[in-house]
Design a protein around this motif. Structure first.
Motif, PDB file in Angstrom:
ATOM      1  N   ASP A 155       1.024  -1.100   0.021  1.00  0.00           N
ATOM      2  CA  ASP A 155       0.004  -0.056  -0.046  1.00  0.00           C
ATOM      3  C   ASP A 155       0.898   1.189  -0.021  1.00  0.00           C
ATOM      4  OD1 ASP A 155      -2.323   1.581   0.343  1.00  0.00           O
ATOM      5  OD2 ASP A 155      -3.487   0.125   1.313  1.00  0.00           O
ATOM      6  N   LYS A 156       0.113   2.245   0.076  1.00  0.00           N
ATOM      7  CA  LYS A 156       1.023   3.627   0.318  1.00  0.00           C
ATOM      8  C   LYS A 156       1.908   3.732   1.541  1.00  0.00           C
ATOM      9  CE  LYS A 156      -2.704   6.418  -2.223  1.00  0.00           C
ATOM     10  NZ  LYS A 156      -3.381   7.649  -2.340  1.00  0.00           N
ATOM     11  N   PRO A 157       3.074   4.327   1.479  1.00  0.00           N
ATOM     12  CA  PRO A 157       4.112   4.492   2.627  1.00  0.00           C
ATOM     13  C   PRO A 157       3.386   4.593   3.927  1.00  0.00           C
ATOM     14  CG  PRO A 157       5.090   5.426   0.658  1.00  0.00           C
ATOM     15  CD  PRO A 157       3.452   5.090   0.390  1.00  0.00           C
ATOM     16  N   ASP A 158       2.556   5.659   4.101  1.00  0.00           N
ATOM     17  CA  ASP A 158       1.935   5.905   5.393  1.00  0.00           C
ATOM     18  C   ASP A 158       0.930   5.011   5.821  1.00  0.00           C
ATOM     19  OD1 ASP A 158       3.135   8.297   5.571  1.00  0.00           O
ATOM     20  OD2 ASP A 158       1.450   9.682   4.881  1.00  0.00           O
ATOM     21  N   VAL A 159       0.374   4.107   4.902  1.00  0.00           N
ATOM     22  CA  VAL A 159      -0.646   2.975   5.398  1.00  0.00           C
ATOM     23  C   VAL A 159       0.194   1.909   5.759  1.00  0.00           C
ATOM     24  CG1 VAL A 159      -2.452   1.324   4.444  1.00  0.00           C
ATOM     25  CG2 VAL A 159      -2.361   3.648   3.716  1.00  0.00           C
ATOM     26  N   VAL A 160       1.442   1.674   5.143  1.00  0.00           N
ATOM     27  CA  VAL A 160       2.149   0.488   5.583  1.00  0.00           C
ATOM     28  C   VAL A 160       2.914   0.819   6.994  1.00  0.00           C
ATOM     29  CG1 VAL A 160       4.177  -1.017   4.857  1.00  0.00           C
ATOM     30  CG2 VAL A 160       2.607  -0.172   3.133  1.00  0.00           C
ATOM     31  N   MET A 161       3.562   2.045   6.941  1.00  0.00           N
ATOM     32  CA  MET A 161       4.197   2.300   8.272  1.00  0.00           C
ATOM     33  C   MET A 161       3.408   2.288   9.325  1.00  0.00           C
ATOM     34  SD  MET A 161       7.209   2.455   6.932  1.00  0.00           S
ATOM     35  CE  MET A 161       8.346   2.695   5.473  1.00  0.00           C
ATOM     36  N   ASN A 162       2.145   2.646   9.269  1.00  0.00           N
ATOM     37  CA  ASN A 162       1.357   2.791  10.282  1.00  0.00           C
ATOM     38  C   ASN A 162       0.562   1.491  10.550  1.00  0.00           C
ATOM     39  OD1 ASN A 162       1.872   5.424  11.392  1.00  0.00           O
ATOM     40  ND2 ASN A 162       0.826   6.063   9.493  1.00  0.00           N
ATOM     41  N   ASP A 163       0.606   0.392   9.916  1.00  0.00           N
ATOM     42  CA  ASP A 163      -0.067  -0.649   9.997  1.00  0.00           C
ATOM     43  C   ASP A 163       0.559  -1.532  11.428  1.00  0.00           C
ATOM     44  OD1 ASP A 163      -1.576  -3.326   8.683  1.00  0.00           O
ATOM     45  OD2 ASP A 163       0.300  -4.131   9.176  1.00  0.00           O
ATOM     46  N   GLU A 164      -0.258  -2.090  11.888  1.00  0.00           N
ATOM     47  CA  GLU A 164       0.083  -2.534  13.569  1.00  0.00           C
ATOM     48  C   GLU A 164       0.969  -3.698  13.112  1.00  0.00           C
ATOM     49  OE1 GLU A 164      -1.750  -4.517  17.312  1.00  0.00           O
ATOM     50  OE2 GLU A 164      -3.063  -3.351  16.000  1.00  0.00           O
ATOM     51  N   GLN A 165       0.865  -4.642  12.296  1.00  0.00           N
ATOM     52  CA  GLN A 165       1.476  -5.871  11.933  1.00  0.00           C
ATOM     53  C   GLN A 165       2.854  -5.459  11.530  1.00  0.00           C
ATOM     54  OE1 GLN A 165      -0.164  -9.848  10.302  1.00  0.00           O
ATOM     55  NE2 GLN A 165      -1.559  -8.064   9.693  1.00  0.00           N
ATOM     56  N   VAL A 166       3.030  -4.314  10.543  1.00  0.00           N
ATOM     57  CA  VAL A 166       4.245  -4.044  10.290  1.00  0.00           C
ATOM     58  C   VAL A 166       5.212  -3.611  11.313  1.00  0.00           C
ATOM     59  CG1 VAL A 166       5.624  -2.133   8.781  1.00  0.00           C
ATOM     60  CG2 VAL A 166       3.564  -3.712   7.855  1.00  0.00           C
ATOM     61  N   ARG A 167       4.456  -2.514  12.152  1.00  0.00           N
ATOM     62  CA  ARG A 167       5.325  -1.872  13.170  1.00  0.00           C
ATOM     63  C   ARG A 167       5.689  -3.141  14.203  1.00  0.00           C
ATOM     64  NH1 ARG A 167       4.856   3.429  13.297  1.00  0.00           N
ATOM     65  NH2 ARG A 167       5.344   3.490  15.578  1.00  0.00           N
ATOM     66  N   THR A 168       4.889  -3.948  14.611  1.00  0.00           N
ATOM     67  CA  THR A 168       5.364  -5.078  15.578  1.00  0.00           C
ATOM     68  C   THR A 168       6.343  -6.113  14.904  1.00  0.00           C
ATOM     69  OG1 THR A 168       3.192  -4.859  16.389  1.00  0.00           O
ATOM     70  CG2 THR A 168       4.455  -6.978  16.957  1.00  0.00           C
ATOM     71  N   LEU A 169       6.004  -6.490  13.404  1.00  0.00           N
ATOM     72  CA  LEU A 169       6.929  -7.598  13.121  1.00  0.00           C
ATOM     73  C   LEU A 169       8.067  -7.129  12.406  1.00  0.00           C
ATOM     74  CD1 LEU A 169       4.017 -10.089  11.793  1.00  0.00           C
ATOM     75  CD2 LEU A 169       5.186 -10.275  13.892  1.00  0.00           C
ATOM     76  N   ILE A 170       8.169  -6.016  11.850  1.00  0.00           N
ATOM     77  CA  ILE A 170       9.195  -5.612  11.046  1.00  0.00           C
ATOM     78  C   ILE A 170      10.209  -4.297  11.372  1.00  0.00           C
ATOM     79  CG2 ILE A 170       9.901  -4.710   8.725  1.00  0.00           C
ATOM     80  CD1 ILE A 170       7.288  -6.267   7.573  1.00  0.00           C
ATOM     81  N   ILE A 171       9.196  -3.162  11.562  1.00  0.00           N
ATOM     82  CA  ILE A 171      10.010  -1.829  12.362  1.00  0.00           C
ATOM     83  C   ILE A 171      10.461  -2.022  13.729  1.00  0.00           C
ATOM     84  CG2 ILE A 171       9.620   0.607  12.755  1.00  0.00           C
ATOM     85  CD1 ILE A 171       7.577   0.584  10.423  1.00  0.00           C
ATOM     86  N   GLY A 172       9.570  -2.793  14.644  1.00  0.00           N
ATOM     87  CA  GLY A 172       9.933  -2.761  15.979  1.00  0.00           C
ATOM     88  C   GLY A 172      11.080  -3.766  16.282  1.00  0.00           C
TER      89      GLY A 172
END
Length: 253
Positions: free
Chosen positions: A230-247
């Protein structure tokens, strides 16, 4: 309606018990800039390797402008308009920037010039000079690749990938190993050059500032599948992305 340049459907790839690609479906549209994020082993590089012919999928289809490319060699796929750079620049360190570009150009053109006589070909040298100018590397034209700063080597490696005027360019961690002062100027040069030629770009990156600033869309890979596209803001604010990838891992993968 615009058709995708690349349509990857149902891609699957296993390495023993490890599932590196699990039903990956991705369309790449003309002139778009896509960021690929994910932790170590998420399947990002496997995906790029399958598209560019370095790996063959166990299952699935990859269409380039409607033409199946599964089973073709990396060189064939490059000549069809799909280029890539690598995390570690693939350069001839004992040759100059112009010589590296001239060799790449000659390989694509299949010029019948023996050995390093290629390096005295004036037409190739002229084209190499034009490419250096586009990437702001004119002053490094006669410098040996092995003596260049890492950021310059990265740019030269990407310039080498661009010599065949590709329609799609894959970049594997274009800002890794470069200083924080270099990363934005490098990406500015790359994006300007690719935008000018309407080249679609997919880049693997772990610097979220880079991903946010330069991506039209972001694909988040996790355990061999696309978690969200999806668009960058949507992906970066996705809960799974934040937990599993960014975090979990912001710098390596």
């Amino acid at each position: 309606m615009t058709s995708p340049i690349i349509a990857a459907k149902g891609l699957r790839k296993r390495f023993g018990a490890v599932v590196a690609a699990n039903d990956v479906n991705v369309d790449i549209m003309p002139g778009t800039i896509s960021g690929l994020i994910g932790t170590n082993g998420a399947g990002k590089t496997t995906f790029i390797n399958m598209i560019t012919g370095y790996l063959q999928p166990d299952e699935g289809s990859i269409l380039l402008n409607g033409q199946e490319i599964v089973g073709r060699s990396p060189r064939e796929i490059t000549r069809l308009g799909v280029a890539r750079s690598f995390q570690i620049p693939q350069l001839f360190d004992s040759l100059t920037a112009i010589e590296n570009l001239a060799l790449a150009e000659s390989a694509l053109e299949s010029k019948g010039i023996g050995g390093f006589a290629i390096l005295s070909d004036k037409a190739l040298e002229k084209k190499a000079g034009e490419t250096l100018e586009r990437f702001g590397l004119e002053r490094f034209g006669h410098a040996l690749a092995g003596t260049m700063p890492e950021g310059v080597r990265k740019l030269l490696d990407i310039a080498v990938a661009m010599v065949g005027s590709p329609s799609v360019l894959f970049l594997d961690e274009p800002t890794s190993g470069v200083s924080s002062e270099e990363k934005f100027p490098i990406m500015d040069r790359v994006i300007a050059a690719t935008r000018a030629d309407n080249v679609s770009v997919l880049f693997v990156e772990h610097d979220m500032e880079i991903v946010r600033r330069y991506s039209d869309r972001v694909l988040a890979f996790f355990e061999g599948r696309v978690l969200i596209d999806d668009k960058p803001d949507v992906v970066m604010n996705d809960e799974q992305v934040r937990t599993l990838i960014i975090g979990e891992d912001k710098t390596h993968g």
